[in-house]
Write an enzyme that holds these catalytic residues in place. Structure first.
Site, PDB file in Angstrom:
ATOM      1  N   ARG A 142       0.816  -1.211   0.000  1.00 38.52           N
ATOM      2  CA  ARG A 142       0.000   0.000   0.000  1.00 38.52           C
ATOM      3  C   ARG A 142       0.851   1.263   0.000  1.00 38.52           C
ATOM      4  NH1 ARG A 142      -2.550   0.230   5.058  1.00 38.52           N
ATOM      5  NH2 ARG A 142      -1.092  -1.351   5.772  1.00 38.52           N
ATOM      6  N   CYS A 196       6.882  -1.279   8.703  1.00 43.38           N
ATOM      7  CA  CYS A 196       5.938  -2.322   9.081  1.00 43.38           C
ATOM      8  C   CYS A 196       5.359  -2.958   7.819  1.00 43.38           C
ATOM      9  CB  CYS A 196       4.797  -1.745   9.924  1.00 43.38           C
ATOM     10  SG  CYS A 196       5.362  -0.891  11.402  1.00 43.38           S
ATOM     11  N   HIS A 202       7.811   0.092   4.253  1.00 46.43           N
ATOM     12  CA  HIS A 202       7.226  -1.153   4.725  1.00 46.43           C
ATOM     13  C   HIS A 202       8.374  -2.109   5.024  1.00 46.43           C
ATOM     14  CE1 HIS A 202       3.128  -0.024   3.993  1.00 46.43           C
ATOM     15  NE2 HIS A 202       3.306   0.143   2.689  1.00 46.43           N
ATOM     16  N   GLY A 203       8.071  -3.160   5.770  1.00 48.94           N
ATOM     17  CA  GLY A 203       9.113  -4.110   6.115  1.00 48.94           C
ATOM     18  C   GLY A 203       8.571  -5.520   6.203  1.00 48.94           C
TER      19      GLY A 203
END
Length: 314
Positions: A97, A198, A156-157
């Site tokens: 996203r 995240c 992001h991760g």
């Protein structure tokens, strides 16, 4: 024991540098022919000596504790470089996203680190190749005249990776570039890595229970998925969330962790020891509750000294 024997005894005990046991003094004084004046004098001497002994012992213990925790030298010509990798958009095949609100995080971090004297280099939406080139260049640079190094990832991760625009990057691969055998000019200097990263492959979930209900639909929840990884001596790894907790990011106001970090840097960045500052940030973020869910940041410190960002002398 006569008067002429008692006084030299007490005086010699004082000079020997250790307190006389109470029972021993009482035996000596009780044999001094009931001389209450002498009893009073000796008692005062003993109490003064004991007070002095206790004070010197306390000061010595404090000095030893302080000696064990020296500070990093932060008197180089420059504070150092702070890299900020801000990833808002991702290649469509990754199915990640858009990270709305991250531009506010980048802007505020840039201001705060500039305020502390860093040379800030912000980058937007880099692919993996370009990101690694920037990191390699930073690792090969001469940091002799710098106090430390900072690197921030807003992305992001997943597991032990963060995402560039088109692919994921191994965190160990990143930190390995700055180890002592690869970046000799940063040996013995703090290397700080901050991850606001995240998972981005879960469905948006509007958070309820906020103080301002009209903001609820503007907050996104991500699930923690980055493992806390050690890196080596003088590394400090800061993570927006501990595995198993949720992380929250407002679509226009930025992420909770980065915003609390920026606020605390603005208020106490030049006065508070840095790991204490991070602990204060943990406290602030942990107090943000949304329904039954909480965010809990964490950091892994391999620092060997206390770290302060005091203003440089001109």
């Amino acid at each position: 024991m006569t008067y002429t024997k008692v006084v030299p005894y007490v005086w010699s005990t004082w000079l020997r540098g250790f307190p006389v046991a109470w029972y021993e003094v009482r035996l000596v004084l009780c044999s001094a022919y009931g001389n209450y004046f002498l009893y009073l004098v000796c008692s005062v001497l003993l109490l003064c000596h004991w007070s002095s002994y206790a004070h010197s012992t306390t000061m010595a213990s404090k000095m030893k504790a302080s000696d064990l925790l020296p500070e990093y030298k932060m008197d180089s010509k420059q504070r150092g470089t702070a890299l900020i990798f801000n990833q808002e958009h991702f290649f469509w095949m990754l199915k990640l996203r858009k990270r709305s609100g991250t531009a506010k995080d980048k802007e505020d971090l840039t201001k705060r680190f500039q305020q502390l004297g860093f040379h800030v280099e912000p980058y937007d939406d880099l692919n993996k190749k370009l990101m690694m080139e920037k990191l390699q260049k930073a690792a090969e640079a001469d940091h002799t005249d710098a106090d430390c190094f900072v690197c921030v990832f807003l992305s992001h991760g997943e597991d032990s990776h963060v995402f560039a625009r088109d692919d994921k990057v191994d965190i160990k691969e990143i930190t390995a570039l700055f180890r002592g055998d690869q970046c000799k000019s940063l040996v013995g200097k703090p290397k700080i890595f901050i991850f606001q990263a995240c998972r981005g492959d879960i469905t948006d979930n509007a958070v309820t229970g906020m103080a301002l209900d009209e903001m609820s639909s503007e907050v996104e929840e991500d699930a923690a998925s980055i493992y806390t990884l050690p890196a080596g001596a003088d590394f400090l790894m800061c993570y927006c969330v501990t595995e198993g907790f949720a992380a929250f990011r407002h679509k226009t106001l930025g992420s909770f962790y980065i915003q609390d970090l920026c606020e605390t840097l603005q208020e106490k960045g030049s006065t508070l020891e840095f790991t204490e500052l991070l602990t204060l940030v943990n406290l602030k973020v942990s107090r943000r509750t949304h329904g039954l869910k909480k965010q809990m940041p964490c950091f892994t410190s391999m620092l060997t000294r206390k770290l302060y960002f005091r203003p440089k002398k001109e």
